[in-house]
Design a protein around this motif. Sequence first.
Motif, PDB file in Angstrom:
ATOM      1  N   GLY A   1      13.877  13.090 -14.574  1.00 24.50           N
ATOM      2  CA  GLY A   1      14.101  11.696 -14.204  1.00 24.50           C
ATOM      3  C   GLY A   1      14.185  11.431 -12.721  1.00 24.50           C
ATOM      4  O   GLY A   1      14.498  10.304 -12.315  1.00 24.50           O
ATOM      5  N   LYS A   2      13.879  12.421 -11.879  1.00 26.00           N
ATOM      6  CA  LYS A   2      13.993  12.235 -10.437  1.00 26.00           C
ATOM      7  C   LYS A   2      12.768  11.544  -9.821  1.00 26.00           C
ATOM      8  O   LYS A   2      12.873  10.833  -8.823  1.00 26.00           O
ATOM      9  CB  LYS A   2      14.195  13.584  -9.744  1.00 26.00           C
ATOM     10  N   VAL A   3      11.600  11.804 -10.417  1.00 21.74           N
ATOM     11  CA  VAL A   3      10.338  11.359  -9.806  1.00 21.74           C
ATOM     12  C   VAL A   3       9.414  10.815 -10.889  1.00 21.74           C
ATOM     13  O   VAL A   3       9.369  11.321 -12.013  1.00 21.74           O
ATOM     14  CB  VAL A   3       9.645  12.529  -9.062  1.00 21.74           C
ATOM     15  N   ARG A   4       8.692   9.775 -10.541  1.00 21.18           N
ATOM     16  CA  ARG A   4       7.609   9.242 -11.357  1.00 21.18           C
ATOM     17  C   ARG A   4       6.317   9.506 -10.602  1.00 21.18           C
ATOM     18  O   ARG A   4       6.273   9.403  -9.363  1.00 21.18           O
ATOM     19  CB  ARG A   4       7.808   7.744 -11.568  1.00 21.18           C
ATOM     20  N   ILE A   5       5.253   9.869 -11.295  1.00 22.19           N
ATOM     21  CA  ILE A   5       3.961  10.112 -10.669  1.00 22.19           C
ATOM     22  C   ILE A   5       2.991   9.016 -11.071  1.00 22.19           C
ATOM     23  O   ILE A   5       2.846   8.715 -12.260  1.00 22.19           O
ATOM     24  CB  ILE A   5       3.401  11.488 -11.069  1.00 22.19           C
ATOM     25  N   GLU A   6       2.339   8.410 -10.080  1.00 24.57           N
ATOM     26  CA  GLU A   6       1.331   7.389 -10.327  1.00 24.57           C
ATOM     27  C   GLU A   6       0.031   7.795  -9.630  1.00 24.57           C
ATOM     28  O   GLU A   6       0.038   8.123  -8.442  1.00 24.57           O
ATOM     29  CB  GLU A   6       1.795   6.026  -9.820  1.00 24.57           C
ATOM     30  N   VAL A   7      -1.062   7.769 -10.369  1.00 20.82           N
ATOM     31  CA  VAL A   7      -2.348   8.248  -9.865  1.00 20.82           C
ATOM     32  C   VAL A   7      -3.250   7.079  -9.475  1.00 20.82           C
ATOM     33  O   VAL A   7      -3.324   6.073 -10.181  1.00 20.82           O
ATOM     34  CB  VAL A   7      -3.050   9.121 -10.929  1.00 20.82           C
ATOM     35  N   HIS A   8      -3.929   7.242  -8.351  1.00 18.42           N
ATOM     36  CA  HIS A   8      -4.997   6.348  -7.931  1.00 18.42           C
ATOM     37  C   HIS A   8      -6.273   7.179  -7.868  1.00 18.42           C
ATOM     38  O   HIS A   8      -6.313   8.194  -7.163  1.00 18.42           O
ATOM     39  CB  HIS A   8      -4.717   5.747  -6.551  1.00 18.42           C
ATOM     40  N   ASP A   9      -7.310   6.776  -8.603  1.00 19.11           N
ATOM     41  CA  ASP A   9      -8.558   7.534  -8.555  1.00 19.11           C
ATOM     42  C   ASP A   9      -9.420   7.067  -7.391  1.00 19.11           C
ATOM     43  O   ASP A   9      -9.370   5.917  -6.966  1.00 19.11           O
ATOM     44  CB  ASP A   9      -9.323   7.429  -9.882  1.00 19.11           C
ATOM     45  N   VAL A  10     -10.196   8.009  -6.850  1.00 22.88           N
ATOM     46  CA  VAL A  10     -11.173   7.704  -5.805  1.00 22.88           C
ATOM     47  C   VAL A  10     -12.480   8.390  -6.186  1.00 22.88           C
ATOM     48  O   VAL A  10     -12.505   9.276  -7.040  1.00 22.88           O
ATOM     49  CB  VAL A  10     -10.708   8.166  -4.409  1.00 22.88           C
TER      50      VAL A  10
ATOM     51  N   LEU B   1     -17.339   4.175 -21.596  1.00 24.99           N
ATOM     52  CA  LEU B   1     -17.990   4.698 -20.393  1.00 24.99           C
ATOM     53  C   LEU B   1     -18.900   3.654 -19.754  1.00 24.99           C
ATOM     54  O   LEU B   1     -19.202   3.735 -18.561  1.00 24.99           O
ATOM     55  CB  LEU B   1     -18.799   5.954 -20.728  1.00 24.99           C
ATOM     56  N   ASP B   2     -19.316   2.684 -20.538  1.00 23.59           N
ATOM     57  CA  ASP B   2     -20.182   1.615 -20.041  1.00 23.59           C
ATOM     58  C   ASP B   2     -19.434   0.290 -19.863  1.00 23.59           C
ATOM     59  O   ASP B   2     -20.062  -0.754 -19.660  1.00 23.59           O
ATOM     60  CB  ASP B   2     -21.354   1.402 -21.013  1.00 23.59           C
ATOM     61  N   ASP B   3     -18.106   0.353 -19.915  1.00 22.38           N
ATOM     62  CA  ASP B   3     -17.292  -0.846 -19.772  1.00 22.38           C
ATOM     63  C   ASP B   3     -17.300  -1.291 -18.307  1.00 22.38           C
ATOM     64  O   ASP B   3     -16.848  -0.555 -17.412  1.00 22.38           O
ATOM     65  CB  ASP B   3     -15.863  -0.548 -20.238  1.00 22.38           C
ATOM     66  N   THR B   4     -17.815  -2.479 -18.054  1.00 22.73           N
ATOM     67  CA  THR B   4     -17.909  -2.967 -16.679  1.00 22.73           C
ATOM     68  C   THR B   4     -16.532  -3.211 -16.054  1.00 22.73           C
ATOM     69  O   THR B   4     -16.370  -3.079 -14.834  1.00 22.73           O
ATOM     70  CB  THR B   4     -18.732  -4.262 -16.617  1.00 22.73           C
ATOM     71  N   GLY B   5     -15.544  -3.531 -16.896  1.00 21.01           N
ATOM     72  CA  GLY B   5     -14.198  -3.741 -16.379  1.00 21.01           C
ATOM     73  C   GLY B   5     -13.574  -2.453 -15.869  1.00 21.01           C
ATOM     74  O   GLY B   5     -12.937  -2.441 -14.809  1.00 21.01           O
ATOM     75  N   LEU B   6     -13.761  -1.368 -16.606  1.00 18.07           N
ATOM     76  CA  LEU B   6     -13.238  -0.076 -16.168  1.00 18.07           C
ATOM     77  C   LEU B   6     -13.917   0.378 -14.878  1.00 18.07           C
ATOM     78  O   LEU B   6     -13.273   0.898 -13.969  1.00 18.07           O
ATOM     79  CB  LEU B   6     -13.430   0.974 -17.257  1.00 18.07           C
ATOM     80  N   ARG B   7     -15.226   0.163 -14.804  1.00 21.22           N
ATOM     81  CA  ARG B   7     -15.942   0.571 -13.588  1.00 21.22           C
ATOM     82  C   ARG B   7     -15.499  -0.275 -12.390  1.00 21.22           C
ATOM     83  O   ARG B   7     -15.311   0.263 -11.284  1.00 21.22           O
ATOM     84  CB  ARG B   7     -17.454   0.453 -13.793  1.00 21.22           C
ATOM     85  N   ALA B   8     -15.307  -1.554 -12.608  1.00 19.61           N
ATOM     86  CA  ALA B   8     -14.846  -2.414 -11.515  1.00 19.61           C
ATOM     87  C   ALA B   8     -13.465  -1.986 -11.036  1.00 19.61           C
ATOM     88  O   ALA B   8     -13.179  -1.991  -9.833  1.00 19.61           O
ATOM     89  CB  ALA B   8     -14.818  -3.866 -11.968  1.00 19.61           C
ATOM     90  N   ALA B   9     -12.595  -1.588 -11.965  1.00 20.03           N
ATOM     91  CA  ALA B   9     -11.252  -1.134 -11.592  1.00 20.03           C
ATOM     92  C   ALA B   9     -11.326   0.160 -10.786  1.00 20.03           C
ATOM     93  O   ALA B   9     -10.601   0.331  -9.804  1.00 20.03           O
ATOM     94  CB  ALA B   9     -10.406  -0.939 -12.848  1.00 20.03           C
ATOM     95  N   ALA B  10     -12.207   1.073 -11.201  1.00 19.95           N
ATOM     96  CA  ALA B  10     -12.367   2.331 -10.459  1.00 19.95           C
ATOM     97  C   ALA B  10     -12.925   2.061  -9.065  1.00 19.95           C
ATOM     98  O   ALA B  10     -12.479   2.665  -8.077  1.00 19.95           O
ATOM     99  CB  ALA B  10     -13.278   3.276 -11.236  1.00 19.95           C
ATOM    100  N   GLN B  11     -13.877   1.176  -8.974  1.00 19.59           N
ATOM    101  CA  GLN B  11     -14.452   0.839  -7.668  1.00 19.59           C
ATOM    102  C   GLN B  11     -13.421   0.169  -6.770  1.00 19.59           C
ATOM    103  O   GLN B  11     -13.367   0.437  -5.557  1.00 19.59           O
ATOM    104  CB  GLN B  11     -15.672  -0.063  -7.859  1.00 19.59           C
ATOM    105  N   ALA B  12     -12.598  -0.687  -7.354  1.00 14.76           N
ATOM    106  CA  ALA B  12     -11.559  -1.358  -6.568  1.00 14.76           C
ATOM    107  C   ALA B  12     -10.545  -0.352  -6.050  1.00 14.76           C
ATOM    108  O   ALA B  12     -10.067  -0.460  -4.907  1.00 14.76           O
ATOM    109  CB  ALA B  12     -10.868  -2.421  -7.420  1.00 14.76           C
ATOM    110  N   SER B  13     -10.202   0.626  -6.868  1.00 20.22           N
ATOM    111  CA  SER B  13      -9.267   1.672  -6.439  1.00 20.22           C
ATOM    112  C   SER B  13      -9.847   2.459  -5.275  1.00 20.22           C
ATOM    113  O   SER B  13      -9.144   2.774  -4.300  1.00 20.22           O
ATOM    114  CB  SER B  13      -8.960   2.605  -7.610  1.00 20.22           C
ATOM    115  N   ASN B  14     -11.123   2.776  -5.349  1.00 25.73           N
ATOM    116  CA  ASN B  14     -11.788   3.505  -4.284  1.00 25.73           C
ATOM    117  C   ASN B  14     -11.823   2.689  -2.995  1.00 25.73           C
ATOM    118  O   ASN B  14     -11.556   3.205  -1.904  1.00 25.73           O
ATOM    119  CB  ASN B  14     -13.207   3.861  -4.726  1.00 25.73           C
ATOM    120  N   THR B  15     -12.119   1.424  -3.121  1.00 16.40           N
ATOM    121  CA  THR B  15     -12.180   0.536  -1.952  1.00 16.40           C
ATOM    122  C   THR B  15     -10.807   0.405  -1.292  1.00 16.40           C
ATOM    123  O   THR B  15     -10.684   0.465  -0.062  1.00 16.40           O
ATOM    124  CB  THR B  15     -12.696  -0.852  -2.359  1.00 16.40           C
TER     125      THR B  15
END
Length: 237
Positions: free
Chosen positions: A107-116, A182-196
């Motif tokens: 309970g000391k730490v939470r991990i949150e991932v951002h993909d690039v 894998l072809d979901d445009t929303g998921l790809r847009a979210a990944a691209q936004a994270s990278n940006t």
Amino acid sequence: MKRTRRRRYRRIAVVAATLVAFLGVVLTAQLTSGRGPVATPSPGASGAASDTREFTLVRRDQSDPMALGDVDAPVVLVEWTDMRCPYCAVFSRDTLPVLLREYVDTGKVRIEVHDVAYFGEQSENAAVAARAAGNQGKFFAYLSAVYEEAPDGKHADLPRERLIDFARQAGVPDISRFTADLDDTGLRAAAQASNTKAAQLGVTSVPFFVAGDRALAGAQPISVFREFLDAAIAKAG
């Protein structure tokens, strides 16, 4: 009205100062690591920011599929990762299990991932695939499956067929749904936004971490992560 406007300007100034301080931390880590804007295996540096509040990149969302640990943990360890990065794989295999046991499970730490996606189209496709696995509660299982088979010191080859194989290995229950996602445009847009956003913040090497008001670059030894997190926990009170 004037008092309300002054309060709003003060809030804007605080946010701006926080971002500037964070960028300073990132640049310090980059320069000290002595590496280019790619995966960073050598010892990174940590630096103190002038504002000790959490950065706005911390999500603390109870339903976040890309996070592990108590949403109210004193410290959030934010990680940036590219699934073709060999040093991200080293962190996942060697360090993450220890951090989960010693810090997340307690309970000391939470991990949150951002993909690039720093290593081409396959990196972006893999980020979409991990998010698709996350739609079925298997984001971290998927990352683990990919990183377990990552080649030492080289970028993994991740064609579409292999991304689907990793979903099976990770125990994603509905492979047909995963394949469609894998072809979901929303998921790809979210990944691209994270990278940006990562690029805008100046995060140009992976793996990269922020906890509290300090940053750490590279797949560091567990002793470095313990010192890094213990300092953040102590500061959080």
